[in-house]
Design an enzyme around this catalytic site. Structure first.
Site, PDB file in Angstrom:
ATOM      1  N   ASP A 195      35.726  43.530  35.394  1.00 45.55           N
ATOM      2  CA  ASP A 195      35.001  43.145  34.505  1.00 45.55           C
ATOM      3  C   ASP A 195      35.682  42.407  33.287  1.00 45.55           C
ATOM      4  OD1 ASP A 195      32.430  43.056  32.841  1.00 45.55           O
ATOM      5  OD2 ASP A 195      32.950  44.706  31.761  1.00 45.55           O
ATOM      6  N   LYS A 224      40.013  38.468  28.700  1.00 48.42           N
ATOM      7  CA  LYS A 224      40.463  39.712  29.144  1.00 48.42           C
ATOM      8  C   LYS A 224      41.302  39.745  30.450  1.00 48.42           C
ATOM      9  CE  LYS A 224      36.692  42.258  28.426  1.00 48.42           C
ATOM     10  NZ  LYS A 224      35.992  43.353  28.582  1.00 48.42           N
TER      11      LYS A 224
END
Length: 83
Positions: A8, A35
């Site tokens: 994710d 991220k």
């Protein structure tokens, strides 16, 4: 942005516009640190990838030099066998 994304790694961070001097040449750039652990710098006029620098320990991941896109390596695939 992150193919085969099992963790994710969304890219919700802001894209920053800047004028930087790179290699003695002033360039209009886009910068983002999503991220996925890479800090990206792109030429915002041409779209050219200028840099995709690792910002963290990249256990089991690498990046494609031409595109900067992360690549999952076999040791990072935890779906078959946990650490």
């Amino acid at each position: 942005m992150t193919p085969a994304d099992n963790w994710d790694y969304t890219a919700t961070q802001h894209i920053i516009l800047a004028d930087l001097e790179l290699g003695g040449k002033k360039r209009k750039v886009l910068m983002q640190a999503p991220k996925n652990g890479f800090f990206y710098v792109l030429d915002r006029v041409t779209g050219e990838l200028l840099s995709a620098t690792s910002t963290s320990l990249q256990r089991g991941r690498a990046r494609r030099p031409q595109t900067g896109r992360p690549v999952e390596t076999p040791e990072a695939n935890y779906s078959k066998e946990p650490d």
